[in-house]
Design a protein around this motif. Structure first.
Motif, PDB file in Angstrom:
ATOM      1  N   TYR A 180       6.559 -13.432  -2.589  1.00 51.31           N
ATOM      2  CA  TYR A 180       6.265 -12.451  -1.560  1.00 51.31           C
ATOM      3  C   TYR A 180       4.718 -12.524  -1.669  1.00 51.31           C
ATOM      4  O   TYR A 180       3.952 -12.720  -2.671  1.00 51.31           O
ATOM      5  CB  TYR A 180       6.581 -11.003  -2.302  1.00 51.31           C
ATOM      6  CG  TYR A 180       8.079 -10.691  -2.161  1.00 51.31           C
ATOM      7  CD1 TYR A 180       8.785  -9.953  -1.144  1.00 51.31           C
ATOM      8  CD2 TYR A 180       8.895 -11.160  -3.137  1.00 51.31           C
ATOM      9  CE1 TYR A 180       9.860  -9.555  -1.128  1.00 51.31           C
ATOM     10  CE2 TYR A 180      10.318 -10.794  -3.016  1.00 51.31           C
ATOM     11  CZ  TYR A 180      10.908  -9.900  -2.062  1.00 51.31           C
ATOM     12  OH  TYR A 180      12.145  -9.584  -2.201  1.00 51.31           O
ATOM     13  N   ASP A 181       4.253 -12.460  -0.293  1.00 50.38           N
ATOM     14  CA  ASP A 181       2.774 -12.418  -0.177  1.00 50.38           C
ATOM     15  C   ASP A 181       2.109 -10.993  -0.072  1.00 50.38           C
ATOM     16  O   ASP A 181       2.737 -10.274   0.850  1.00 50.38           O
ATOM     17  CB  ASP A 181       2.607 -13.158   1.309  1.00 50.38           C
ATOM     18  CG  ASP A 181       0.935 -13.234   1.424  1.00 50.38           C
ATOM     19  OD1 ASP A 181       0.368 -13.817   0.999  1.00 50.38           O
ATOM     20  OD2 ASP A 181       0.581 -12.362   2.381  1.00 50.38           O
ATOM     21  N   PHE A 182       1.253 -10.623  -0.998  1.00 54.82           N
ATOM     22  CA  PHE A 182       0.846  -9.214  -1.094  1.00 54.82           C
ATOM     23  C   PHE A 182       0.345  -8.758   0.379  1.00 54.82           C
ATOM     24  O   PHE A 182       0.774  -7.534   0.582  1.00 54.82           O
ATOM     25  CB  PHE A 182      -0.363  -9.109  -2.004  1.00 54.82           C
ATOM     26  CG  PHE A 182      -1.118  -7.896  -2.181  1.00 54.82           C
ATOM     27  CD1 PHE A 182      -0.509  -7.010  -2.922  1.00 54.82           C
ATOM     28  CD2 PHE A 182      -2.274  -7.510  -1.509  1.00 54.82           C
ATOM     29  CE1 PHE A 182      -1.111  -5.772  -3.073  1.00 54.82           C
ATOM     30  CE2 PHE A 182      -2.813  -6.404  -1.513  1.00 54.82           C
ATOM     31  CZ  PHE A 182      -2.225  -5.448  -2.495  1.00 54.82           C
ATOM     32  N   SER A 183      -0.444  -9.616   0.966  1.00 56.98           N
ATOM     33  CA  SER A 183      -0.983  -9.066   2.213  1.00 56.98           C
ATOM     34  C   SER A 183       0.177  -8.678   3.192  1.00 56.98           C
ATOM     35  O   SER A 183       0.068  -7.554   4.091  1.00 56.98           O
ATOM     36  CB  SER A 183      -1.929 -10.143   3.086  1.00 56.98           C
ATOM     37  OG  SER A 183      -2.878 -10.386   1.928  1.00 56.98           O
ATOM     38  N   LYS A 184       1.183  -9.520   3.448  1.00 58.36           N
ATOM     39  CA  LYS A 184       2.078  -9.252   4.339  1.00 58.36           C
ATOM     40  C   LYS A 184       3.116  -8.129   3.876  1.00 58.36           C
ATOM     41  O   LYS A 184       3.469  -7.329   4.584  1.00 58.36           O
ATOM     42  CB  LYS A 184       3.245 -10.745   4.404  1.00 58.36           C
ATOM     43  CG  LYS A 184       3.679 -10.822   5.557  1.00 58.36           C
ATOM     44  CD  LYS A 184       4.407 -11.983   5.847  1.00 58.36           C
ATOM     45  CE  LYS A 184       5.216 -12.001   7.090  1.00 58.36           C
ATOM     46  NZ  LYS A 184       6.466 -13.174   7.000  1.00 58.36           N
ATOM     47  N   PHE A 185       3.118  -8.129   2.618  1.00 53.41           N
ATOM     48  CA  PHE A 185       4.214  -6.979   2.118  1.00 53.41           C
ATOM     49  C   PHE A 185       3.232  -5.694   2.267  1.00 53.41           C
ATOM     50  O   PHE A 185       4.316  -4.603   2.593  1.00 53.41           O
ATOM     51  CB  PHE A 185       4.550  -7.272   0.708  1.00 53.41           C
ATOM     52  CG  PHE A 185       5.393  -6.547  -0.079  1.00 53.41           C
ATOM     53  CD1 PHE A 185       6.759  -6.519  -0.122  1.00 53.41           C
ATOM     54  CD2 PHE A 185       4.810  -5.375  -0.608  1.00 53.41           C
ATOM     55  CE1 PHE A 185       7.753  -5.704  -0.559  1.00 53.41           C
ATOM     56  CE2 PHE A 185       6.021  -4.359  -1.403  1.00 53.41           C
ATOM     57  CZ  PHE A 185       7.555  -4.819  -1.470  1.00 53.41           C
TER      58      PHE A 185
END
Lengths: 109, 264
Positions: free
Chosen positions: B136-141
């Motif tokens: 999971y990508d932090f910024s996207k999440f």
């Protein structure tokens, strides 16, 4: 003789059916009397520790009873394999500590 | 020459005294690093990198209670003593990471599996110092979650209230079916400093994430108001509220989140 053999066969079938049914719905089928020691401690654990949510509404006697049940369960949990022992001893301790904490706070009032 | 020497000496003494009083300033973690836990009980002995656990992803999906009470993770990093065999037996990380459980329509990868094809997956968790692409990508999440000022830069409380995250509180086969918690009353905690708003402690907000036994008595020993005297020094050192609010929950520098009572 034939009657006795039929009777024994029926009993054996009943025991097998009961234990099978108990595996399907572990918690509800205790009526047949076939007690699985392995599940027994877990049922007791679930029953005791499910009551933490209501700890504040129990009377001191009820809390003392729950603490005693935790203490009685502990040696059984200690006999489990390493992983289960580690997990469930901690969980049991959390339950016991909470019951004791609420009991002491009620007794101080 | 003598004068220069004394000035230099004075500067050194002042610098020494200042650093002795304040210590080394701790670097504030970046939003995606906040809540990160590095676990290395047995990893390095087994020739693996220590495990890097990011709280932000897990806290968005599960309550604190589920992991720290039902699954049994200790509140202190490394205190659980997780072994690969524990995970393989379906406990701790293996409670969910078993290659069977699904979240968000994804099967959760299994941990510490002995299967040959699983060997490459070790790096998903044993990733300290490794260049590993996270699932999971932090910024996207977090892009659509309400902003917070500190910590992960996310207001997790509002995200939960607004239904943007729905942390699970029950895990089949692990959790115990219970009645919903009777919420205790909110209460005010007086402050010592004049002009500093009192703290309004909300049991309601806390019980969404935690059960009773997560906080009592391990973190908060006294139940009767006024029994325990809390100090900000101790809290900043990681006691009381600081157990969570220095590491995972919004950090203590966000004063107004707790000191909310209007000053009379």
């Amino acid at each position: 003789m034939k009657k006795l053999r039929t009777c024994l066969l029926c009993c054996a079938v009943a025991v097998i059916v009961c234990s099978g049914a108990r595996d399907i719905e572990k918690k509800t089928f205790s009526w047949c009397g076939v007690v699985h020691a392995q599940d027994d401690w877990r049922n007791e654990f679930d029953d005791v520790c499910s009551r933490t949510q209501d700890a504040m509404i129990f009377s001191p006697d009820e809390l003392r009873n729950l603490i005693a049940r935790c203490d009685k369960l502990k040696p059984r949990v200690e006999k489990l394999d390493e992983t289960q022992r580690k997990v469930f001893l901690k969980r049991l301790q959390l339950c016991r500590d909470l019951f004791l904490f609420v009991l002491e706070s009620k007794e101080k009032k | 020459m003598k004068r220069t020497f004394y000035i230099a000496l004075l500067v050194l003494v002042i610098a020494g005294v200042t650093s002795a009083q304040t210590g080394v300033k701790k670097k504030r973690p970046l939003p995606y690093e906040y809540g990160r836990v590095v676990i290395s009980n047995y990893s390095e002995k087994a020739g693996l990198a220590p495990v890097v656990f990011d709280h932000w992803l897990h806290r968005a999906k599960f309550t604190c209670r589920l992991c720290h009470v039902d699954i049994g993770f200790a509140m202190k990093a490394g205190a659980t003593g997780i072994k690969a065999s524990d995970n393989m037996n379906g406990y701790y990380c293996g409670s969910c990471h078993n290659g069977k459980k699904a979240f968000d329509d994804k099967i959760v990868f299994d941990t510490c599996s002995k299967a040959p094809e699983a060997q490459t997956r070790c790096l998903r968790c044993h990733s300290l110092g490794k260049n590993v692409k996270a699932g999971y990508d932090f910024s996207k999440f977090t892009e659509n979650l309400p902003r917070g000022r500190f910590g992960n830069g996310v207001d997790w409380e509002h995200a939960e209230v607004d239904g943007l995250i729905k942390p699970l509180d029950f895990l089949e086969g692990i959790s115990i079916k219970r009645q919903s918690l009777t919420v205790q009353k909110d209460f005010a905690l007086g402050t010592k400093l004049e002009g500093m708003p009192d703290i309004i402690f909300s049991h309601k907000k806390h019980t969404v994430w935690n059960g009773c036994e997560l906080c009592h008595p391990e973190i908060f020993v006294g139940v009767k108001k006024g029994t325990t005297k809390y100090s900000m020094t101790e809290i900043f050192e990681g006691k009381y509220c600081g157990v969570c609010h220095t590491s995972v929950a919004f950090p203590l520098i966000d004063c107004q989140r707790c000191h909310t009572k209007a000053v009379q």
